[in-house]
Design a protein around this motif. Structure first.
Motif, PDB file in Angstrom:
ATOM      1  N   GLY A   1      19.181  67.060   6.723  1.00 49.17           N
ATOM      2  CA  GLY A   1      18.015  66.204   6.911  1.00 49.17           C
ATOM      3  C   GLY A   1      16.815  66.657   6.099  1.00 49.17           C
ATOM      4  N   ALA A   2      16.637  67.976   6.039  1.00 51.27           N
ATOM      5  CA  ALA A   2      15.479  68.527   5.320  1.00 51.27           C
ATOM      6  C   ALA A   2      15.543  68.232   3.821  1.00 51.27           C
ATOM      7  N   MET A   3      16.753  68.017   3.298  1.00 53.64           N
ATOM      8  CA  MET A   3      16.892  67.694   1.872  1.00 53.64           C
ATOM      9  C   MET A   3      16.483  66.241   1.593  1.00 53.64           C
ATOM     10  N   LEU A   4      16.590  65.426   2.640  1.00 55.00           N
ATOM     11  CA  LEU A   4      16.326  63.990   2.498  1.00 55.00           C
ATOM     12  C   LEU A   4      14.822  63.689   2.565  1.00 55.00           C
ATOM     13  N   VAL A   5      14.143  64.457   3.432  1.00 53.67           N
ATOM     14  CA  VAL A   5      12.734  64.176   3.765  1.00 53.67           C
ATOM     15  C   VAL A   5      11.813  64.089   2.532  1.00 53.67           C
ATOM     16  N   PRO A   6      11.816  65.081   1.619  1.00 48.64           N
ATOM     17  CA  PRO A   6      10.833  65.006   0.528  1.00 48.64           C
ATOM     18  C   PRO A   6      11.041  63.799  -0.384  1.00 48.64           C
ATOM     19  N   PHE A   7      12.300  63.404  -0.583  1.00 51.16           N
ATOM     20  CA  PHE A   7      12.574  62.257  -1.458  1.00 51.16           C
ATOM     21  C   PHE A   7      12.065  60.959  -0.826  1.00 51.16           C
ATOM     22  N   ILE A   8      12.238  60.848   0.484  1.00 45.22           N
ATOM     23  CA  ILE A   8      11.727  59.646   1.170  1.00 45.22           C
ATOM     24  C   ILE A   8      10.203  59.647   1.135  1.00 45.22           C
ATOM     25  N   PHE A   9       9.592  60.814   1.333  1.00 42.81           N
ATOM     26  CA  PHE A   9       8.119  60.907   1.255  1.00 42.81           C
ATOM     27  C   PHE A   9       7.629  60.416  -0.116  1.00 42.81           C
ATOM     28  N   VAL A  10       8.322  60.845  -1.164  1.00 41.52           N
ATOM     29  CA  VAL A  10       7.917  60.440  -2.519  1.00 41.52           C
ATOM     30  C   VAL A  10       8.076  58.920  -2.681  1.00 41.52           C
ATOM     31  N   LEU A  11       9.188  58.386  -2.180  1.00 40.92           N
ATOM     32  CA  LEU A  11       9.390  56.929  -2.266  1.00 40.92           C
ATOM     33  C   LEU A  11       8.336  56.172  -1.470  1.00 40.92           C
TER      34      LEU A  11
END
Lengths: 170, 504
Positions: free
Chosen positions: B393-403
């Motif tokens: 989950g932690a790998m997913l979070v920053p990419f979604i934040f950027v999007l």
């Protein structure tokens, strides 16, 4: 009934009251809809607060029951409230840093720094992996927004200022 | 009409750009759907920035295909690991996961993917069949009914999403409606709640609001929770293509059940607020009731997989109907979709029947073709798509934040929207932490403008007497009954009160 639920009701009540008060200063036609929506909403918030108090009284007299599941509950090992709060604050700090970074330094400088930092320190990835993933993402976004869509993203106030200064200097 | 119907299909199939976009949408929809935590709503909101600059047909086909396919891949994690991707998939877990535990994951997946695709196609067909029937009804609606329909839509959705308290659902819906009043009032030219901030004169950006209410809170919650999404070991998920083929054949073997549940799902989808979870659970119940061996359900009955899957995907076609013709989103996912339609220049309402029937037919065909593509791709790739569940989950979070940041900025090209994003995200996270529903907010925000516009028109046409029109009285009665039932539910002793489901 959790205290958090009541706190949210109070926040909502405050928002509606403030908006209705502000709308009161508008012409009749402009304030009509805010009144149609806001006044019943204030009534419902008050009713919800009354129901919260009633439920709390009921639950105080009833046998202790299992706590309702929260959205941030762990399905493997439950976190203590302190751990949850600490993690929340860290994630909010990252999110606010991203937004602040974009506003000040623009998308193209902030995105790789944010991704690398988050992946390394929060997700536990190695530096190599974190930097590689950041670079690939930056390249993809650049290809989509700058090359394909020709969308100019926010350059950042500091970046813009420095560019202007450097431009003036040359 | 026949010419428009097949003309739209011909144009779609012979335009490489649209077919290419559909293929991309199917792949993204599959990936997003299979990753628990990113729902259909969120994926549309995140994809909106990418459809800027597209024409209305290409953009709407892209988004609708992605939304339709989401549900088809969502059940993979339900079946293989017992982790529902969305509320819609929870019913599938009841029999799908026991099948996987018995070593029949392939059979369950073959049946569910085929059933989901079949349901999606039947849903589109039901929608198509309803067009000539609904035309006179839609055209008979006046601004008075549209206003009351908007209020009824919010009440109904709040009632269903409100879990323990409908009042919370309605409060959140009214909050969305209140924020819809921010900006320039078209009647008086007053800048409401905007002060001197010019960026607020156009109102709150729907994309920003959706991302703030859903994406940011969900990602913070995912980051707080930590770890991988699935807690089941990879070895536990056994799979074989031979079994999957047997599973595919289960759908024609149970064709009558699949057809019935698809039609039921499509009809449920037409009722604003009922949505996918209700369709899936109702059809699961229907399958149990009509089975000669109800005792098998819950222990790995393939009918328990087919019924909810057909229903939850068929409802997409159904929910498109109130969204397009009445401007009342059939679900929170459709509310976001409706916002995207507005951005693309599609104005939902009766004009869709009179002026833009080609767009309607293109969207229907997009549902059909998108589902066929998804079934083919998923039958080949299911095994690998399932691995997405193990993403940290932690790998997913920053990419979604950027999007999220990109979507917020690109939607209107204004940096000020970032500040709105932060403010609304705080409220969104507060709602999530307090276990309040968030779906009514989007519907309130979308319907708020329509409701206000309709209310002003109705008042200009009939004055306060518009409340006494026959159809208005029916809608007022429905709103009153819904609210009265909610009051009763809240006031009666809490020991008999049952939660209606998880709040989205």
């Amino acid at each position: 009934m959790k205290a958090g639920g009541s706190a949210m009701t109070v926040v909502m009540l405050a928002i509606f009251v403030a908006m209705v008060i502000v709308a009161n200063g508008y012409p009749a036609g402009a304030r009509f809809m805010p009144f149609v929506v806001g006044i019943p909403a204030i009534g419902l918030c008050v009713l919800e607060l009354v129901l919260d108090v009633r439920r709390r009284r009921e639950s105080a007299t009833a046998l202790p029951a299992a706590a309702p599941p929260t959205a941030v509950e762990d399905h493997e090992a439950p976190l203590s409230p302190q751990q949850t709060l600490r993690r929340e604050l860290v994630l909010w700090a990252y999110f606010l840093s991203l937004i602040g970074g974009i506003l000040l330094f623009g998308f193209w400088l902030t995105i790789p720094v944010f991704l690398a930092a988050f992946l390394r320190f929060q997700a536990g990835a190695s530096w190599t992996r974190a930097l590689l993933m950041s670079a690939v993402t930056l390249a993809l976004l650049f290809a989509v927004f700058e090359q394909a869509f020709r969308i100019e993203l926010h350059p950042g106030f500091v970046t813009e200022y420095l560019q202007d200064r450097l431009g003036d200097g040359s | 009409m026949i010419e428009t119907m097949f003309g739209s299909l011909f144009v779609m199939l012979t335009t490489p750009k649209i077919m290419g976009l559909m293929l991309v949408a199917v792949v993204i929809g599959i990936i997003v759907g299979a990753t628990p935590g990113i729902g259909g709503r969120l994926s549309i909101a995140l994809a909106i920035p990418f459809v800027f600059g597209m024409d209305m047909i290409a953009g709407s086909v892209f988004l609708l295909t992605m939304h339709a396919v989401n549900g088809t891949s969502g059940q993979i994690s339900s079946i293989m690991f017992g982790v529902p991707g969305d509320g819609d998939d929870a019913a599938t877990t009841l029999d799908g996961y026991p099948m996987a535990q018995k070593g029949e994951a392939g059979r369950a997946l073959g049946a569910s993917v085929t059933a989901s695709g079949f349901g999606g196609i039947v849903g589109a067909v039901v929608f198509a069949l309803m067009i000539p029937v609904l035309e006179p009804v839609v055209l008979a609606f006046s601004p008075a009914e549209f206003f009351l329909l908007a209020v009824f839509g919010i009440t109904l959705i709040a009632f269903l999403a409100g879990s323990a308290s409908i009042f919370k659902g309605i409060i959140v819906g009214l909050y969305g409606m209140m924020l819809a009043t921010v900006g320039m009032d078209p009647q008086t030219g007053t800048a409401r709640f905007a002060g001197d901030y010019l960026f607020l004169w156009d109102g709150i950006s729907l994309v920003t609001a959706v991302l703030a209410l859903f994406a940011v809170p969900e990602m913070i919650a995912l980051g707080v929770r930590g770890g991988s999404i699935s807690s089941v070991s990879r070895e536990a998920a056994r799979f074989s293509y031979r079994q999957q083929f047997h599973g595919v054949l289960e759908v024609p073997r149970h064709w009558w059940l699949a057809l019935r549940t698809s039609v039921i799902g499509a009809v449920i989808g037409m009722i604003p607020g009922l949505g996918g979870s209700a369709a899936a659970w109702m059809c699961y119940g229907h399958a149990v009731q009509t089975s000669k061996h109800p005792e098998r359900f819950g222990h790995g009955a393939v009918e328990g997989v087919i019924a909810p899957e057909t229903a939850s995907n068929a409802k997409e076609g159904g929910s498109l109907l109130p969204t397009l013709f009445f401007g009342i989103p059939g679900s929170s996912g459709m509310a976001v979709m409706m916002g995207a339609f507005l951005i693309l220049g599609i104005q939902p309402g009766p004009a869709m029947l009179t002026q833009h029937l080609d767009v309607v037919w293109t969207l229907i065909w997009a549902l059909v073709v998108g589902n066929v593509m998804a079934v083919i791709i998923l039958l080949v790739l299911t095994r690998w798509v399932a691995l997405l569940t193990f993403v940290n989950g932690a790998m997913l979070v920053p990419f979604i934040f950027v999007l999220v940041a990109l979507g917020t900025y690109v939607s209107e090209g204004r940096w000020e929207n970032m500040l709105v994003l932060v403010a609304l995200s705080a409220i969104g996270y507060g709602l999530l932490r307090a276990n309040w529903p968030r779906a009514p907010f989007v519907i309130g925000l979308v319907l708020g403008k329509i409701a206000e516009e309709s209310l002003h028109k109705a008042l200009q046409l009939w004055g306060m007497e518009f409340f006494l029109r026959p159809l208005s009285l029916v809608l007022i009665a429905l709103i009153t009954v819904t609210v009265a039932y909610a009051v009763y539910q809240n006031i009666r002793p809490s020991k008999v009160r049952q939660p209606m489901g998880a709040s989205p």
